[in-house]
Scaffold this motif. Structure first.
Motif, PDB file in Angstrom:
ATOM      1  N   MET A   1     -31.783  -2.491  -1.797  1.00 17.59           N
ATOM      2  CA  MET A   1     -32.577  -3.726  -1.816  1.00 17.59           C
ATOM      3  C   MET A   1     -32.425  -4.420  -0.459  1.00 17.59           C
ATOM      4  SD  MET A   1     -32.135  -6.945  -4.351  1.00 17.59           S
ATOM      5  CE  MET A   1     -32.421  -5.978  -5.797  1.00 17.59           C
ATOM      6  N   LEU A   2     -33.526  -4.542   0.292  1.00 14.76           N
ATOM      7  CA  LEU A   2     -33.435  -5.085   1.640  1.00 14.76           C
ATOM      8  C   LEU A   2     -33.551  -6.600   1.661  1.00 14.76           C
ATOM      9  CD1 LEU A   2     -35.639  -2.487   3.545  1.00 14.76           C
ATOM     10  CD2 LEU A   2     -33.171  -2.594   3.448  1.00 14.76           C
ATOM     11  N   PHE A   3     -34.243  -7.148   0.684  1.00 12.45           N
ATOM     12  CA  PHE A   3     -34.464  -8.588   0.702  1.00 12.45           C
ATOM     13  C   PHE A   3     -33.439  -9.295  -0.162  1.00 12.45           C
ATOM     14  CE2 PHE A   3     -38.472  -6.486   1.562  1.00 12.45           C
ATOM     15  CZ  PHE A   3     -38.743  -7.028   2.815  1.00 12.45           C
ATOM     16  N   SER A   4     -33.271 -10.583   0.092  1.00 14.01           N
ATOM     17  CA  SER A   4     -32.241 -11.295  -0.660  1.00 14.01           C
ATOM     18  C   SER A   4     -32.743 -11.605  -2.060  1.00 14.01           C
ATOM     19  CB  SER A   4     -31.883 -12.589   0.056  1.00 14.01           C
ATOM     20  OG  SER A   4     -32.623 -13.659  -0.438  1.00 14.01           O
ATOM     21  N   SER A   5     -31.802 -11.670  -2.994  1.00 14.22           N
ATOM     22  CA  SER A   5     -32.096 -12.140  -4.341  1.00 14.22           C
ATOM     23  C   SER A   5     -31.094 -13.236  -4.611  1.00 14.22           C
ATOM     24  CB  SER A   5     -31.892 -11.018  -5.356  1.00 14.22           C
ATOM     25  OG  SER A   5     -32.975 -10.140  -5.341  1.00 14.22           O
ATOM     26  N   ASP A   6     -31.569 -14.375  -5.074  1.00 15.70           N
ATOM     27  CA  ASP A   6     -30.634 -15.447  -5.393  1.00 15.70           C
ATOM     28  C   ASP A   6     -29.838 -15.047  -6.627  1.00 15.70           C
ATOM     29  OD1 ASP A   6     -31.655 -16.834  -3.299  1.00 15.70           O
ATOM     30  OD2 ASP A   6     -33.021 -18.062  -4.493  1.00 15.70           O
ATOM     31  N   ILE A   7     -28.552 -15.394  -6.625  1.00 19.60           N
ATOM     32  CA  ILE A   7     -27.724 -14.998  -7.760  1.00 19.60           C
ATOM     33  C   ILE A   7     -26.886 -16.156  -8.276  1.00 19.60           C
ATOM     34  CG2 ILE A   7     -27.629 -12.570  -7.091  1.00 19.60           C
ATOM     35  CD1 ILE A   7     -24.939 -12.865  -6.017  1.00 19.60           C
ATOM     36  N   GLY A   8     -26.616 -16.113  -9.591  1.00 21.75           N
ATOM     37  CA  GLY A   8     -25.757 -17.106 -10.234  1.00 21.75           C
ATOM     38  C   GLY A   8     -24.471 -16.430 -10.662  1.00 21.75           C
ATOM     39  N   ILE A   9     -23.350 -17.106 -10.450  1.00 23.79           N
ATOM     40  CA  ILE A   9     -22.061 -16.510 -10.809  1.00 23.79           C
ATOM     41  C   ILE A   9     -21.303 -17.418 -11.757  1.00 23.79           C
ATOM     42  CG2 ILE A   9     -19.822 -15.703  -9.941  1.00 23.79           C
ATOM     43  CD1 ILE A   9     -21.106 -14.873  -7.375  1.00 23.79           C
ATOM     44  N   ASP A  10     -20.936 -16.861 -12.909  1.00 22.83           N
ATOM     45  CA  ASP A  10     -20.009 -17.544 -13.815  1.00 22.83           C
ATOM     46  C   ASP A  10     -18.628 -17.040 -13.406  1.00 22.83           C
ATOM     47  OD1 ASP A  10     -18.422 -18.497 -15.822  1.00 22.83           O
ATOM     48  OD2 ASP A  10     -19.359 -17.367 -17.442  1.00 22.83           O
ATOM     49  N   LEU A  11     -17.973 -17.821 -12.540  1.00 26.13           N
ATOM     50  CA  LEU A  11     -16.701 -17.409 -11.942  1.00 26.13           C
ATOM     51  C   LEU A  11     -15.573 -17.824 -12.879  1.00 26.13           C
ATOM     52  CD1 LEU A  11     -15.598 -16.172  -9.266  1.00 26.13           C
ATOM     53  CD2 LEU A  11     -15.423 -18.483  -8.379  1.00 26.13           C
ATOM     54  N   GLY A  12     -15.283 -16.972 -13.846  1.00 28.13           N
ATOM     55  CA  GLY A  12     -14.304 -17.332 -14.871  1.00 28.13           C
ATOM     56  C   GLY A  12     -12.907 -16.841 -14.567  1.00 28.13           C
ATOM     57  N   THR A  13     -11.936 -17.432 -15.235  1.00 28.95           N
ATOM     58  CA  THR A  13     -10.535 -17.031 -15.078  1.00 28.95           C
ATOM     59  C   THR A  13     -10.325 -15.620 -15.617  1.00 28.95           C
ATOM     60  OG1 THR A  13      -9.913 -19.331 -15.442  1.00 28.95           O
ATOM     61  CG2 THR A  13      -8.159 -17.717 -15.616  1.00 28.95           C
ATOM     62  N   ALA A  14     -11.010 -15.290 -16.716  1.00 28.57           N
ATOM     63  CA  ALA A  14     -10.823 -13.978 -17.343  1.00 28.57           C
ATOM     64  C   ALA A  14     -11.862 -12.958 -16.891  1.00 28.57           C
ATOM     65  CB  ALA A  14     -10.880 -14.117 -18.862  1.00 28.57           C
ATOM     66  N   SER A  15     -13.121 -13.417 -16.721  1.00 27.85           N
ATOM     67  CA  SER A  15     -14.156 -12.471 -16.291  1.00 27.85           C
ATOM     68  C   SER A  15     -15.229 -13.152 -15.455  1.00 27.85           C
ATOM     69  CB  SER A  15     -14.797 -11.784 -17.506  1.00 27.85           C
ATOM     70  OG  SER A  15     -15.292 -12.752 -18.394  1.00 27.85           O
ATOM     71  N   VAL A  16     -15.927 -12.329 -14.688  1.00 26.31           N
ATOM     72  CA  VAL A  16     -17.011 -12.812 -13.828  1.00 26.31           C
ATOM     73  C   VAL A  16     -18.319 -12.200 -14.314  1.00 26.31           C
ATOM     74  CG1 VAL A  16     -17.953 -12.789 -11.474  1.00 26.31           C
ATOM     75  CG2 VAL A  16     -15.490 -13.049 -11.815  1.00 26.31           C
ATOM     76  N   LEU A  17     -19.320 -13.076 -14.537  1.00 23.97           N
ATOM     77  CA  LEU A  17     -20.653 -12.589 -14.902  1.00 23.97           C
ATOM     78  C   LEU A  17     -21.595 -12.942 -13.761  1.00 23.97           C
ATOM     79  CD1 LEU A  17     -19.211 -13.230 -17.783  1.00 23.97           C
ATOM     80  CD2 LEU A  17     -21.508 -13.014 -18.677  1.00 23.97           C
ATOM     81  N   VAL A  18     -22.420 -11.997 -13.368  1.00 23.30           N
ATOM     82  CA  VAL A  18     -23.348 -12.228 -12.259  1.00 23.30           C
ATOM     83  C   VAL A  18     -24.783 -12.085 -12.757  1.00 23.30           C
ATOM     84  CG1 VAL A  18     -24.084 -11.486  -9.957  1.00 23.30           C
ATOM     85  CG2 VAL A  18     -21.661 -11.384 -10.573  1.00 23.30           C
ATOM     86  N   TYR A  19     -25.568 -13.139 -12.504  1.00 22.93           N
ATOM     87  CA  TYR A  19     -26.978 -13.175 -12.921  1.00 22.93           C
ATOM     88  C   TYR A  19     -27.833 -13.048 -11.661  1.00 22.93           C
ATOM     89  CZ  TYR A  19     -31.209 -14.918 -15.305  1.00 22.93           C
ATOM     90  OH  TYR A  19     -32.475 -15.048 -15.836  1.00 22.93           O
ATOM     91  N   VAL A  20     -28.739 -12.075 -11.650  1.00 26.54           N
ATOM     92  CA  VAL A  20     -29.631 -11.897 -10.495  1.00 26.54           C
ATOM     93  C   VAL A  20     -31.007 -12.417 -10.875  1.00 26.54           C
ATOM     94  CG1 VAL A  20     -30.678 -10.234  -8.901  1.00 26.54           C
ATOM     95  CG2 VAL A  20     -28.336  -9.881  -9.708  1.00 26.54           C
ATOM     96  N   LYS A  21     -31.563 -13.301 -10.030  1.00 27.75           N
ATOM     97  CA  LYS A  21     -32.860 -13.914 -10.320  1.00 27.75           C
ATOM     98  C   LYS A  21     -33.917 -12.840 -10.557  1.00 27.75           C
ATOM     99  CE  LYS A  21     -36.060 -17.387  -8.541  1.00 27.75           C
ATOM    100  NZ  LYS A  21     -36.359 -18.303  -7.436  1.00 27.75           N
ATOM    101  N   GLY A  22     -34.638 -12.988 -11.666  1.00 29.55           N
ATOM    102  CA  GLY A  22     -35.701 -12.041 -12.002  1.00 29.55           C
ATOM    103  C   GLY A  22     -35.219 -10.785 -12.708  1.00 29.55           C
TER     104      GLY A  22
END
Length: 342
Positions: A1-22
């Motif tokens: 993927m050459l272009f940027s995708s905005d991402i959301g991170i649930d930066l948790g103590t136990a686990s990390v979830l990453v949401y990619v826009k679209g």
């Protein structure tokens, strides 16, 4: 993927979830990093590093860089975020915008550390959103209305409790008593009651399989293995669900007390909204058997666990990605800005 995708991170103590826009949630891995002590080289991150916890030779250390909802090891957090971004985005020409969740009560220093870690990990701009706001959005609540909603988000390191109305937090608290404390309570109880030492992974397994905070209709049992403190030898024995409920008493009492204190400070109009709308629970800790029943019994307010409770905060960050134009870099969330504009 050459272009940027905005991402959301649930930066948790136990686990990390990453949401990619679209695209939705693209990653859900433990917040664990394995490092070579001598060279400082990062050997593994996430699931792979989790397997190494408590099983590493002397030169390898598996660590959790977040403690009680905040960064305890800045460099490792930055490297972990960078690795997770690389996993979901691969090679890219442009830097992504990042929305990161933080506990509702966070100091400016802790806030700054999260923003810096995100920037150093390769983000173009970093936005912060409070966990209960993200959890409410992820649970499908319409937080923009003049209607009171109460969210109880029980993560790994913190429990965030908030009353939300008109897109902002009216009353909230964040306590450092959550999923990890339930695990610790099991370890301590089994040590005291059975004179056996068990590891964190075993206590997590017990919590998932037979853990409960409210009397189950029927008793469950589980066979577990540990090290006998008298002989130093392995020992197998059976634990009952009622024992685990007893082990959890102190932790659940602290969470219920925090909910009470937020309700006591909430304006009467919003309290009546909450008694109609009910309390919504999110986060992995809310999945412990009987939690909604316990809170409903103790408060007299209908309580439910949100659908896909573990992912609510991550979905909320995804929601924020759609409205980045309303957010300022590093702002704690949409709500404070709105309150300032009103």
């Amino acid at each position: 993927m050459l272009f940027s995708s905005d991402i959301g991170i649930d930066l948790g103590t136990a686990s990390v979830l990453v949401y990619v826009k679209g695209k939705g949630i693209m990653l859900n891995e433990p917040s664990v990093v394995a490092v070579d002590k001598q060279s400082g080289k990062m050997l593994a991150v996430g699931e792979e590093a989790q397997q190494m916890l408590g099983r590493t030779p002397g030169n390898i250390v598996a660590i959790r860089p977040l403690r009680e909802g905040v960064i305890s090891d800045y460099e490792m957090t930055e490297r972990m975020i960078k690795e997770f971004i690389r996993k979901v985005l691969g090679f890219r020409l442009f830097k992504p915008n990042l929305v990161i969740c933080v506990p509702s009560i966070i100091t400016e220093v802790e806030e700054r550390a999260v923003i810096d870690a995100g920037t150093q990990a390769g983000a173009k701009r970093v936005f912060l959103v409070e966990e209960p706001v993200a959890a409410a959005m992820g649970a499908g609540l319409d937080i923009a209305k003049a209607d009171g909603n109460m969210v109880v988000d029980i993560g790994g390191g913190t429990t965030d409790i908030a009353v939300i109305s008109l897109g902002g937090i009216v009353e909230s608290t964040s306590i450092k008593i959550a999923g990890d404390k339930f695990d610790d309570a099991i370890v301590k109880y089994i040590r005291r009651k059975h004179n056996v030492l068990i590891g964190d992974r075993t206590s997590e397994e017990i919590k998932r399989q037979i853990g409960c905070v409210y009397a189950r209709p029927e008793e469950l049992t589980m066979e577990i293995k540990g090290r006998c403190l008298m002989t130093g030898l392995p020992r197998t024995f059976t634990v009952k669900s009622t024992e685990i409920m007893e082990a959890f008493e102190e932790v659940t009492a602290a969470i219920v007390e925090a909910i009470h204190s937020v309700l006591e400070r909430t304006p009467p109009e919003l309290t009546s909204d909450i008694s109609t709308n009910g309390i919504v629970m999110t986060g992995g800790g809310s999945l412990i058997w009987g939690f909604a029943n316990l809170i409903a019994t103790k408060t007299g307010i209908p309580t439910r666990v949100a659908e896909d409770a573990v992912s609510c905060v991550a979905y909320g960050t995804g929601n924020c990605l759609e409205r980045l134009q309303d957010m300022q870099d590093g702002t704690i969330n949409l709500s404070r800005r709105r309150q300032m504009m009103v």
